[in-house]
Design an enzyme around this catalytic site. Structure first.
Site, PDB file in Angstrom:
ATOM      1  N   PHE A 151       0.830  -1.204   0.000  1.00 49.39           N
ATOM      2  CA  PHE A 151       0.000   0.000   0.000  1.00 49.39           C
ATOM      3  C   PHE A 151       0.867   1.258   0.000  1.00 49.39           C
ATOM      4  O   PHE A 151       1.763   1.400   0.834  1.00 49.39           O
ATOM      5  CB  PHE A 151      -0.900  -0.026   1.236  1.00 49.39           C
ATOM      6  CG  PHE A 151      -1.918   1.074   1.297  1.00 49.39           C
ATOM      7  CD1 PHE A 151      -3.099   0.990   0.584  1.00 49.39           C
ATOM      8  CD2 PHE A 151      -1.700   2.195   2.091  1.00 49.39           C
ATOM      9  CE1 PHE A 151      -4.047   2.005   0.646  1.00 49.39           C
ATOM     10  CE2 PHE A 151      -2.633   3.205   2.161  1.00 49.39           C
ATOM     11  CZ  PHE A 151      -3.813   3.113   1.433  1.00 49.39           C
TER      12      PHE A 151
ATOM     13  N   SER B 230       3.426  -6.885   2.539  1.00 45.28           N
ATOM     14  CA  SER B 230       2.431  -6.026   3.177  1.00 45.28           C
ATOM     15  C   SER B 230       1.046  -6.227   2.554  1.00 45.28           C
ATOM     16  O   SER B 230       0.549  -7.356   2.499  1.00 45.28           O
ATOM     17  CB  SER B 230       2.887  -4.568   3.085  1.00 45.28           C
ATOM     18  OG  SER B 230       2.134  -3.741   3.937  1.00 45.28           O
ATOM     19  N   MET B 231       0.399  -5.175   2.059  1.00 43.52           N
ATOM     20  CA  MET B 231      -0.884  -5.345   1.390  1.00 43.52           C
ATOM     21  C   MET B 231      -0.749  -6.278   0.191  1.00 43.52           C
ATOM     22  O   MET B 231      -1.692  -7.014  -0.154  1.00 43.52           O
ATOM     23  CB  MET B 231      -1.458  -4.007   0.934  1.00 43.52           C
ATOM     24  CG  MET B 231      -2.826  -4.124   0.265  1.00 43.52           C
ATOM     25  SD  MET B 231      -3.391  -2.600  -0.497  1.00 43.52           S
ATOM     26  CE  MET B 231      -2.373  -2.558  -1.987  1.00 43.52           C
TER      27      MET B 231
ATOM     28  N   ASP C 210       8.023  -4.562  13.505  1.00 47.85           N
ATOM     29  CA  ASP C 210       7.315  -4.023  12.344  1.00 47.85           C
ATOM     30  C   ASP C 210       6.423  -2.897  12.840  1.00 47.85           C
ATOM     31  O   ASP C 210       5.514  -3.132  13.639  1.00 47.85           O
ATOM     32  CB  ASP C 210       6.488  -5.134  11.682  1.00 47.85           C
ATOM     33  CG  ASP C 210       5.847  -4.693  10.367  1.00 47.85           C
ATOM     34  OD1 ASP C 210       5.522  -3.509  10.221  1.00 47.85           O
ATOM     35  OD2 ASP C 210       5.645  -5.562   9.494  1.00 47.85           O
TER      36      ASP C 210
ATOM     37  N   HIS D  25       9.525  -3.233   8.519  1.00 48.23           N
ATOM     38  CA  HIS D  25       8.440  -3.675   7.658  1.00 48.23           C
ATOM     39  C   HIS D  25       8.873  -3.959   6.211  1.00 48.23           C
ATOM     40  O   HIS D  25       8.553  -5.007   5.643  1.00 48.23           O
ATOM     41  CB  HIS D  25       7.321  -2.629   7.651  1.00 48.23           C
ATOM     42  CG  HIS D  25       6.139  -3.034   6.852  1.00 48.23           C
ATOM     43  ND1 HIS D  25       5.371  -4.135   7.159  1.00 48.23           N
ATOM     44  CD2 HIS D  25       5.584  -2.493   5.726  1.00 48.23           C
ATOM     45  CE1 HIS D  25       4.392  -4.262   6.275  1.00 48.23           C
ATOM     46  NE2 HIS D  25       4.505  -3.284   5.392  1.00 48.23           N
TER      47      HIS D  25
END
Length: 250
Positions: A28, A96-97, A196, A226
């Protein structure tokens, strides 16, 4: 809109055997830039790759506020179709996303051979989330969530602001994906940073408990935040991912 230099989509067609291809999905407000070290390593091994730029990304956060998770998923599906047309097997990799989207693809496409997840997101935590439906109508953006990288002087070239309408759409993706995680049966390789600042540990725990995969491995990353693909543990991610792809290509 003009794409920001360095954030463009990336693709490569293997010159040798095209038995397996890898679909890499960024996170994202990010871009393919965050996955280039992994993609480049796959290319060096003559593996076909697709790293699409998701709609609303690589331009401006204002533009991203006009995009939705359905558009992001359709772009991923287009790249998947390209890989499927030339490769016997396809592996989905997401950060992530992008990890949430990779899981979504595994849910909808049982023929995906395997899934690689890097700090995957199917939920986030923020005290303002209950107010998001109202906030997104009056507040276009909030502080950025990008560049959570331990390694000094490294940037992922994410947006300087977080677009709230897009966040609202992202949360819809997460809710829908969480409800269907039991449909994931493919082999899974999951990387999780011990620290994270973007995605909570609970996200990984939910995924780990709910997927139905019997062939699954979790690797803890102790020296990255992250965006681990641009951090200290990137070599380990690359090495283990290459072995995972090689194993599934047999």
């Amino acid at each position: 809109m003009v794409t920001t230099p360095g954030t463009e989509e990336y693709f490569y067609d293997a010159k040798g055997s095209k038995a397996i291809g890898v679909l890499l999905i960024h996170g994202f407000t990010g871009s393919p830039f965050s996955l280039r070290p992994v993609a480049d390593a796959l290319v060096d091994s003559d593996i076909t790759v697709r790293v699409p730029l998701l709609p609303g990304h690589g331009t401006s956060w204002q533009e991203m506020n006009r995009s939705t998770w359905h558009q992001w998923l359709e772009t991923v599906k287009t790249s998947y179709a390209e890989l499927s047309a030339s490769c016997d097997k396809v592996i989905a990799l997401g950060i992530s996303m992008g990890g949430g989207l990779a899981l979504r693809m595994a849910i909808e496409h049982a023929d995906i051979a395997g899934v690689i997840l890097i700090n995957p997101a199917v939920m986030i935590k923020d005290p303002l989330l209950p107010l998001l439906p109202a906030l997104r109508r009056v507040l276009p953006s909030v502080a950025a969530i990008g560049d959570d990288i331990k390694k000094p002087g490294v940037t992922e070239h994410a947006y300087p602001r977080t677009p709230l309408k897009a966040v609202h759409s992202m949360l819809e993706l997460y809710r829908d994906t969480r409800q269907n995680l039991d449909k994931v049966t493919q082999p899974v390789l999951l990387f999780n940073s011990t620290i994270d600042h973007v995605v909570p540990r609970e996200s990984t725990e939910i995924i780990w408990k709910k997927i139905s995969s019997h062939d699954k491995e979790k690797v803890m990353l102790r020296n990255s935040y992250h965006v681990a693909t641009l951090d200290h543990d990137a070599p380990e991610i690359i090495q283990r991912s290459l072995k995972f792809v090689e194993r599934l290509s047999r």
